[in-house]
Design an enzyme around this catalytic site. Structure first.
Site, PDB file in Angstrom:
ATOM      1  N   PRO A 222       3.111   2.180   1.140  1.00 56.93           N
ATOM      2  CA  PRO A 222       2.728   2.780  -0.146  1.00 56.93           C
ATOM      3  C   PRO A 222       3.699   2.353  -1.247  1.00 56.93           C
ATOM      4  O   PRO A 222       4.852   2.771  -1.271  1.00 56.93           O
ATOM      5  CB  PRO A 222       2.826   4.290   0.130  1.00 56.93           C
ATOM      6  CG  PRO A 222       3.775   4.417   1.269  1.00 56.93           C
ATOM      7  CD  PRO A 222       3.619   3.190   2.100  1.00 56.93           C
TER       8      PRO A 222
ATOM      9  N   ASP B 287       9.021   1.032  -1.033  1.00 57.83           N
ATOM     10  CA  ASP B 287       8.171   1.677  -0.034  1.00 57.83           C
ATOM     11  C   ASP B 287       8.448   3.174  -0.080  1.00 57.83           C
ATOM     12  O   ASP B 287       9.540   3.626   0.276  1.00 57.83           O
ATOM     13  CB  ASP B 287       8.495   1.098   1.343  1.00 57.83           C
ATOM     14  CG  ASP B 287       7.579   1.615   2.445  1.00 57.83           C
ATOM     15  OD1 ASP B 287       6.946   2.674   2.247  1.00 57.83           O
ATOM     16  OD2 ASP B 287       7.505   0.967   3.505  1.00 57.83           O
ATOM     17  N   HIS B 288       7.449   3.954  -0.516  1.00 60.31           N
ATOM     18  CA  HIS B 288       7.666   5.392  -0.702  1.00 60.31           C
ATOM     19  C   HIS B 288       7.837   6.144   0.614  1.00 60.31           C
ATOM     20  O   HIS B 288       8.211   7.321   0.617  1.00 60.31           O
ATOM     21  CB  HIS B 288       6.507   5.989  -1.502  1.00 60.31           C
ATOM     22  CG  HIS B 288       6.934   7.062  -2.459  1.00 60.31           C
ATOM     23  ND1 HIS B 288       8.039   7.858  -2.240  1.00 60.31           N
ATOM     24  CD2 HIS B 288       6.414   7.469  -3.652  1.00 60.31           C
ATOM     25  CE1 HIS B 288       8.168   8.717  -3.234  1.00 60.31           C
ATOM     26  NE2 HIS B 288       7.201   8.492  -4.109  1.00 60.31           N
ATOM     27  N   ARG B 289       7.550   5.506   1.739  1.00 60.88           N
ATOM     28  CA  ARG B 289       7.848   6.134   3.027  1.00 60.88           C
ATOM     29  C   ARG B 289       9.347   6.182   3.266  1.00 60.88           C
ATOM     30  O   ARG B 289       9.862   7.074   3.951  1.00 60.88           O
ATOM     31  CB  ARG B 289       7.192   5.353   4.171  1.00 60.88           C
ATOM     32  CG  ARG B 289       5.673   5.302   4.141  1.00 60.88           C
ATOM     33  CD  ARG B 289       5.144   4.387   5.232  1.00 60.88           C
ATOM     34  NE  ARG B 289       5.649   3.031   5.078  1.00 60.88           N
ATOM     35  CZ  ARG B 289       5.421   2.036   5.934  1.00 60.88           C
ATOM     36  NH1 ARG B 289       4.679   2.261   7.013  1.00 60.88           N
ATOM     37  NH2 ARG B 289       5.905   0.831   5.719  1.00 60.88           N
TER      38      ARG B 289
END
Length: 471
Positions: free
Chosen positions: A265, A441-443
């Site tokens: 994401p 990467d929003h994770r």
């Protein structure tokens, strides 16, 4: 009693699980006498152009694939006639004929493995042909043969003692000029006959600058390129569309970007800053004796600032391991630098960049980009990156939303440095301004973490002295 046998060389696994490669060019022909580890071909994997060394010492008996052919790993590409050490059955595949003193004792190996023999030189060659595999060993050893001219006269450059370039007729030399595929492509685009160009590279290799200088200018632009990574050419009369096979670097890049875009994401943040102090520092460093002979650019200083900022924001130097359901924290930085090459986009990386001084980083960046543009980046240098930088400013672009390199948590895009009216000391002044675009990467990286990293990076570029407070 010595005997001869036929040995096949199968396309090796060039690393990273690649299953096929394209034959770009043969460096030998049927009848050539080659030595162990002599370069015999250039092949293009999905990531780079790689030189293949010969695993045998002997005579080229057959070339099984022509340039432009995509070959699966493990498929025979060339056969050699080699000497055995006994009178066993010729052409056998076992230990017969592979004694301790045989030049063909070592079986085919990966690129770069094995002893390097000196004075290997280039092969003498007979008439070039793509013969079928030999069914039986050649009865008589083929020694080095004199050069045979090709059907059409080709001039080859010779540099006499005085340094003046002359051309020999084909009857005296039919050797193709030494150059890389990108250089040959550039020469074709500019209408340059490489046989008339004198190479200034190692062992007379013709470089891109040699081609440009030959036509009278060192800054000539490369022909425009379309999305498939090939030169844009006017379509044939009546042709409404042109189709180009998707292969090589373009195919790999497309697959990697699609995988990244639909797996991680992405979040992209932007920060526009006054980099006038950084540009002033850059000018001072270029003029200093300590950096004489080094190539310093804004990218050099930004790279150093990124490495410093990562020490306080390690989450941007991580990887999401889906298989093990783990977050991998890197305790080192392999800094990827996106490079636009004649074969498409590649992202080679500088190993352990966080351990390098500014001088060492400058040297590494220069070597990395020069090697990438020449199409000579090794597959190992295209893997293992931990965070990347892409310099879109060189194309006059201010900002963008870069896609993460697969397996990395962040990528930074540098915009163009422009002179703009800017608030400075409570007044409006003409300053040098740049926009930074950070995708992450929003994770792995929360919005706060990404924002603070970008804020610290901007602080250092707005005031390089701030780097002292962050080391």
């Amino acid at each position: 009693m010595s005997a001869t046998m036929i040995k096949e060389f199968r396309l090796p696994d060039l690393g990273e699980g690649l299953t096929e490669s394209e034959i770009v060019a043969w460096k030998v022909a049927v009848g050539d006498t080659v030595t162990l580890n002599q370069i015999i071909a250039e092949v293009e994997t999905a990531k780079a152009v790689v030189e293949l060394p010969s695993p045998f010492a002997g005579v080229v008996a057959a070339l099984h694939e022509q340039p432009g052919t995509v070959v699966e790993v493990g498929k025979p590409i060339v056969s050699f006639e080699v000497e055995g050490d006994d009178g066993g059955p010729a052409g056998g595949s076992g230990a017969a004929g592979a004694g301790a003193d045989s030049p063909a004792k070592r079986e085919p190996n990966l690129v770069g493995y094995g002893a390097v023999l000196e004075n290997s030189g280039r092969p003498a060659r007979r008439a070039r042909s793509f013969a079928a595999p030999a069914a039986a060993p050649v009865a008589e050893r083929v020694d080095a043969a004199p050069v045979v001219p090709v059907a059409e006269p080709v001039a080859a450059p010779v540099v006499p003692a005085a340094g003046r370039v002359e051309a020999l007729p084909a009857s005296e030399s039919a050797e193709r000029p030494r150059s890389t595929p990108p250089v040959r492509k550039l020469a074709k685009d500019l209408g340059v006959d490489l046989a008339l160009v004198t190479g200034t590279g190692e062992f007379g290799l013709i470089t891109r600058d040699d081609v440009r200088n030959f036509v009278g200018g060192g800054d000539l632009p490369v022909a425009p390129r379309d999305l498939a990574g090939v030169s844009a050419q006017a379509p044939a009369q009546g042709e409404r569309e042109t189709r180009t096979p998707i292969k090589g670097v373009r195919k790999f890049t497309a697959a990697a970007m699609v995988s990244s875009a639909f797996t991680a994401p992405h979040v992209t943040e932007f920060l526009t800053i006054d980099v006038t102090p950084t540009m002033e520092l850059l000018a001072k460093l270029k003029a200093s004796r300590a950096f004489a002979g080094y190539k310093l650019t804004p990218l050099t200083l930004v790279s150093k600032a990124v490495l410093i900022a990562l020490k306080n924001h390690p989450t941007l130097n991580t990887r999401w391991d889906e298989a093990r359901q783990e977050i991998v924290q890197y305790n080192y930085v392999n800094l990827g630098i996106a490079a636009a090459t004649p074969r498409g986009l590649t992202v080679p990386n500088i190993k352990d960049a966080d351990r390098k001084s500014l001088l060492e980083l400058s040297t590494a960046l220069t070597e990395l980009t020069d090697t990438a543009r020449a199409g000579k980046t090794a597959p190992a240098d295209l893997s293992g990156g931990t965070i990347s930088i892409t310099n879109i400013g060189v194309f006059g672009i201010d900002a963008g939303t870069p896609i993460l390199n697969p397996g990395e948590a962040a990528i930074l895009a540098l915009g163009a440095v422009r002179k703009m009216p800017w608030e400075y000391q409570d007044e409006v002044a003409l300053r040098q301004v740049m926009t930074l675009s950070l995708s992450f990467d929003h994770r792995l990286v929360d919005g706060e973490q990404g924002s603070r990293f970008l804020q610290d990076l901007g602080a250092m570029l707005s005031d390089p002295g701030m780097a002292l407070a962050m080391v």
